[in-house]
Design a protein around this motif. Sequence first.
Motif, PDB file in Angstrom:
ATOM      1  N   ALA A   1      -3.665 -22.992  21.615  1.00 31.86           N
ATOM      2  CA  ALA A   1      -5.030 -22.462  21.602  1.00 31.86           C
ATOM      3  C   ALA A   1      -5.307 -21.750  20.280  1.00 31.86           C
ATOM      4  CB  ALA A   1      -5.242 -21.508  22.774  1.00 31.86           C
ATOM      5  N   ASP A   2      -4.316 -21.001  19.793  1.00 31.79           N
ATOM      6  CA  ASP A   2      -4.474 -20.319  18.506  1.00 31.79           C
ATOM      7  C   ASP A   2      -4.638 -21.325  17.369  1.00 31.79           C
ATOM      8  OD1 ASP A   2      -4.133 -17.927  19.862  1.00 31.79           O
ATOM      9  OD2 ASP A   2      -2.024 -17.698  19.286  1.00 31.79           O
ATOM     10  N   ALA A   3      -3.843 -22.392  17.401  1.00 29.01           N
ATOM     11  CA  ALA A   3      -3.930 -23.412  16.353  1.00 29.01           C
ATOM     12  C   ALA A   3      -5.297 -24.092  16.368  1.00 29.01           C
ATOM     13  CB  ALA A   3      -2.823 -24.449  16.529  1.00 29.01           C
ATOM     14  N   ASP A   4      -5.802 -24.403  17.552  1.00 26.22           N
ATOM     15  CA  ASP A   4      -7.124 -25.027  17.659  1.00 26.22           C
ATOM     16  C   ASP A   4      -8.221 -24.089  17.138  1.00 26.22           C
ATOM     17  OD1 ASP A   4      -6.570 -27.568  18.599  1.00 26.22           O
ATOM     18  OD2 ASP A   4      -6.632 -26.980  20.705  1.00 26.22           O
ATOM     19  N   ALA A   5      -8.114 -22.810  17.483  1.00 25.45           N
ATOM     20  CA  ALA A   5      -9.120 -21.834  17.042  1.00 25.45           C
ATOM     21  C   ALA A   5      -9.105 -21.690  15.520  1.00 25.45           C
ATOM     22  CB  ALA A   5      -8.857 -20.487  17.709  1.00 25.45           C
ATOM     23  N   LEU A   6      -7.922 -21.665  14.937  1.00 23.61           N
ATOM     24  CA  LEU A   6      -7.817 -21.590  13.477  1.00 23.61           C
ATOM     25  C   LEU A   6      -8.360 -22.853  12.830  1.00 23.61           C
ATOM     26  CD1 LEU A   6      -4.257 -20.007  13.287  1.00 23.61           C
ATOM     27  CD2 LEU A   6      -6.332 -18.970  12.348  1.00 23.61           C
ATOM     28  N   MET A   7      -8.059 -24.006  13.440  1.00 31.81           N
ATOM     29  CA  MET A   7      -8.518 -25.275  12.894  1.00 31.81           C
ATOM     30  C   MET A   7     -10.043 -25.336  12.854  1.00 31.81           C
ATOM     31  SD  MET A   7      -7.243 -28.070  11.674  1.00 31.81           S
ATOM     32  CE  MET A   7      -7.995 -29.573  11.038  1.00 31.81           C
ATOM     33  N   GLU A   8     -10.692 -24.818  13.871  1.00 30.98           N
ATOM     34  CA  GLU A   8     -12.154 -24.827  13.923  1.00 30.98           C
ATOM     35  C   GLU A   8     -12.767 -23.986  12.810  1.00 30.98           C
ATOM     36  OE1 GLU A   8     -13.373 -23.584  17.775  1.00 30.98           O
ATOM     37  OE2 GLU A   8     -12.591 -25.376  18.793  1.00 30.98           O
ATOM     38  N   ARG A   9     -12.056 -22.954  12.378  1.00 38.08           N
ATOM     39  CA  ARG A   9     -12.567 -22.034  11.356  1.00 38.08           C
ATOM     40  C   ARG A   9     -12.035 -22.336   9.967  1.00 38.08           C
ATOM     41  NH1 ARG A   9      -9.977 -16.987  13.204  1.00 38.08           N
ATOM     42  NH2 ARG A   9     -11.048 -16.022  11.420  1.00 38.08           N
ATOM     43  N   LEU A  10     -11.186 -23.349   9.858  1.00 40.03           N
ATOM     44  CA  LEU A  10     -10.533 -23.636   8.588  1.00 40.03           C
ATOM     45  C   LEU A  10     -11.555 -24.081   7.536  1.00 40.03           C
ATOM     46  CD1 LEU A  10      -7.537 -23.568   7.728  1.00 40.03           C
ATOM     47  CD2 LEU A  10      -7.456 -26.030   8.157  1.00 40.03           C
ATOM     48  N   PRO A  11     -11.571 -23.441   6.369  1.00 42.34           N
ATOM     49  CA  PRO A  11     -12.517 -23.850   5.317  1.00 42.34           C
ATOM     50  C   PRO A  11     -12.288 -25.290   4.881  1.00 42.34           C
ATOM     51  CG  PRO A  11     -11.525 -21.711   4.827  1.00 42.34           C
ATOM     52  CD  PRO A  11     -10.756 -22.284   5.979  1.00 42.34           C
ATOM     53  N   GLU A  12     -13.323 -25.932   4.430  1.00 37.89           N
ATOM     54  CA  GLU A  12     -13.242 -27.337   4.046  1.00 37.89           C
ATOM     55  C   GLU A  12     -12.165 -27.578   2.994  1.00 37.89           C
ATOM     56  OE1 GLU A  12     -14.001 -31.151   4.755  1.00 37.89           O
ATOM     57  OE2 GLU A  12     -14.978 -29.482   5.789  1.00 37.89           O
ATOM     58  N   GLY A  13     -12.026 -26.639   2.050  1.00 41.96           N
ATOM     59  CA  GLY A  13     -11.040 -26.803   0.997  1.00 41.96           C
ATOM     60  C   GLY A  13      -9.607 -26.799   1.483  1.00 41.96           C
ATOM     61  N   GLU A  14      -9.373 -26.257   2.683  1.00 42.05           N
ATOM     62  CA  GLU A  14      -8.032 -26.212   3.256  1.00 42.05           C
ATOM     63  C   GLU A  14      -7.739 -27.449   4.105  1.00 42.05           C
ATOM     64  OE1 GLU A  14      -5.758 -23.230   3.596  1.00 42.05           O
ATOM     65  OE2 GLU A  14      -6.821 -22.247   1.969  1.00 42.05           O
ATOM     66  N   ARG A  15      -8.727 -28.322   4.266  1.00 40.73           N
ATOM     67  CA  ARG A  15      -8.580 -29.486   5.139  1.00 40.73           C
ATOM     68  C   ARG A  15      -8.294 -30.786   4.398  1.00 40.73           C
ATOM     69  NH1 ARG A  15     -11.530 -29.243  10.263  1.00 40.73           N
ATOM     70  NH2 ARG A  15     -12.216 -27.122  10.700  1.00 40.73           N
ATOM     71  N   SER A  16      -8.269 -30.745   3.077  1.00 39.42           N
ATOM     72  CA  SER A  16      -8.048 -31.974   2.320  1.00 39.42           C
ATOM     73  C   SER A  16      -6.616 -32.476   2.527  1.00 39.42           C
ATOM     74  CB  SER A  16      -8.320 -31.737   0.837  1.00 39.42           C
ATOM     75  OG  SER A  16      -7.517 -30.671   0.355  1.00 39.42           O
ATOM     76  N   ASP A  17      -6.363 -33.695   2.104  1.00 42.84           N
ATOM     77  CA  ASP A  17      -5.064 -34.320   2.366  1.00 42.84           C
ATOM     78  C   ASP A  17      -4.125 -34.099   1.191  1.00 42.84           C
ATOM     79  OD1 ASP A  17      -3.021 -35.760   3.456  1.00 42.84           O
ATOM     80  OD2 ASP A  17      -3.890 -37.727   3.026  1.00 42.84           O
ATOM     81  N   THR A  18      -3.508 -32.917   1.143  1.00 41.77           N
ATOM     82  CA  THR A  18      -2.517 -32.613   0.113  1.00 41.77           C
ATOM     83  C   THR A  18      -1.288 -31.998   0.786  1.00 41.77           C
ATOM     84  OG1 THR A  18      -3.196 -30.315  -0.310  1.00 41.77           O
ATOM     85  CG2 THR A  18      -4.410 -32.056  -1.472  1.00 41.77           C
ATOM     86  N   TRP A  19      -0.268 -31.731   0.013  1.00 41.04           N
ATOM     87  CA  TRP A  19       0.948 -31.138   0.567  1.00 41.04           C
ATOM     88  C   TRP A  19       0.663 -29.785   1.213  1.00 41.04           C
ATOM     89  CZ3 TRP A  19       6.044 -32.942   0.636  1.00 41.04           C
ATOM     90  CH2 TRP A  19       6.272 -34.158  -0.018  1.00 41.04           C
ATOM     91  N   LEU A  20      -0.163 -28.972   0.574  1.00 47.13           N
ATOM     92  CA  LEU A  20      -0.316 -27.573   0.989  1.00 47.13           C
ATOM     93  C   LEU A  20      -1.522 -27.322   1.885  1.00 47.13           C
ATOM     94  CD1 LEU A  20       0.586 -25.858  -2.404  1.00 47.13           C
ATOM     95  CD2 LEU A  20       2.022 -26.023  -0.378  1.00 47.13           C
ATOM     96  N   THR A  21      -2.251 -28.365   2.244  1.00 52.35           N
ATOM     97  CA  THR A  21      -3.412 -28.191   3.115  1.00 52.35           C
ATOM     98  C   THR A  21      -3.084 -28.695   4.521  1.00 52.35           C
ATOM     99  OG1 THR A  21      -4.267 -30.298   2.286  1.00 52.35           O
ATOM    100  CG2 THR A  21      -5.106 -28.275   1.254  1.00 52.35           C
ATOM    101  N   TYR A  22      -4.087 -28.623   5.392  1.00 55.24           N
ATOM    102  CA  TYR A  22      -3.830 -28.959   6.798  1.00 55.24           C
ATOM    103  C   TYR A  22      -5.084 -29.630   7.359  1.00 55.24           C
ATOM    104  CZ  TYR A  22      -2.219 -28.307  11.642  1.00 55.24           C
ATOM    105  OH  TYR A  22      -1.808 -28.500  12.930  1.00 55.24           O
ATOM    106  N   GLY A  23      -5.083 -30.960   7.320  1.00 57.70           N
ATOM    107  CA  GLY A  23      -6.232 -31.711   7.789  1.00 57.70           C
ATOM    108  C   GLY A  23      -6.144 -32.088   9.255  1.00 57.70           C
TER     109      GLY A  23
END
Length: 231
Positions: free
Chosen positions: A99-121
Motif C-alpha cells: 500500500a505504501d509503494a502504491d501511494a508513493l507511486m501515485e505521487r512520484l514526479p514524472e522525472g522519477e518515472r523515466s526508464d533509467t537505472w536510478l528511476t522507477y517507472g
Amino acid sequence: MTAIVLHDLGSRKESRAWFATAARAAAESGDQQLHAWVLAREAMVPLNYGAPRAAASLAEQARRITGTRPTAAATLAAAVAARAYALNHQSEQARQALADADALMERLPEGERSDTWLTYGEQKHHVHLSHAFTTLADTRRANESQQRALELSAPTSTMTRTLLTIDAAACSHHDGGTEQACRRTVDALTGLPGDYRTGLVHRRALDLYEAIPAQHHRERAVRELRDVVAS
C-alpha cells in the motif's frame, strides 16, 4: 551497475561486495536518495537468494533514509520490503508495504518515472508487485500486474519476461493447476539460451519446484520441471 549484473548472474558474494562499496560511497557523498537506492537494490540479493529477513532489514534501512518524500528510491524500497515480508510469511507487513509503494507511486514526479537505472517507472513497479502478490497467493492481483508488466516490457527483455512467466506459473500452482504450472515453466526455461537459465531465473524456477508438495514429485510434469532445473 556491476553489483546488479552480478546479482542477476547469481554471484551473490561478489554482488554484495560491490553493493557495500557503492553504499559506502553513496553515504560519504551525502546523497541520501542514492544511498537508499543502493541499499534497496542490495536488498534484492538476499531477497532473491533465500534470506528474506536480511532483505527486509536492508529495505527498511533504505526506507528510513528516504523519509516520506515520493522518490524513486522510496518507492523501490517499499516494494522490495513488501516482497521480503511476503517471502517471510509476514502478510500484514507485506500488504502495508505494498500500500505504501502504491501511494508513493501515485505521487512520484514524472522525472522519477523515466526508464533509467536510478528511476522507477510503471513497468518496474508491476514487476515487483507481480512477485509480491504471487508470493502472497493473491493470484488475481498478481495476474493483473503480470499482464501490465508484460505490456510495458520490451520483447528483448528476456530475463524480465521469463520471471513474469514463472510468476504466472506459480499463480497457476496456487490455484490448483500444478501440472500446468510445471509445463509452463519448463517451456519458458527450455526456450531460453543456456546462459539465461542460471542465476535469478534458475532460483525463481527452483522456488516453484520446492513449493510443490512432495506427494506430487513423482508426477511426470513435476519430474520434467525438476530435470530442467537440475540441468
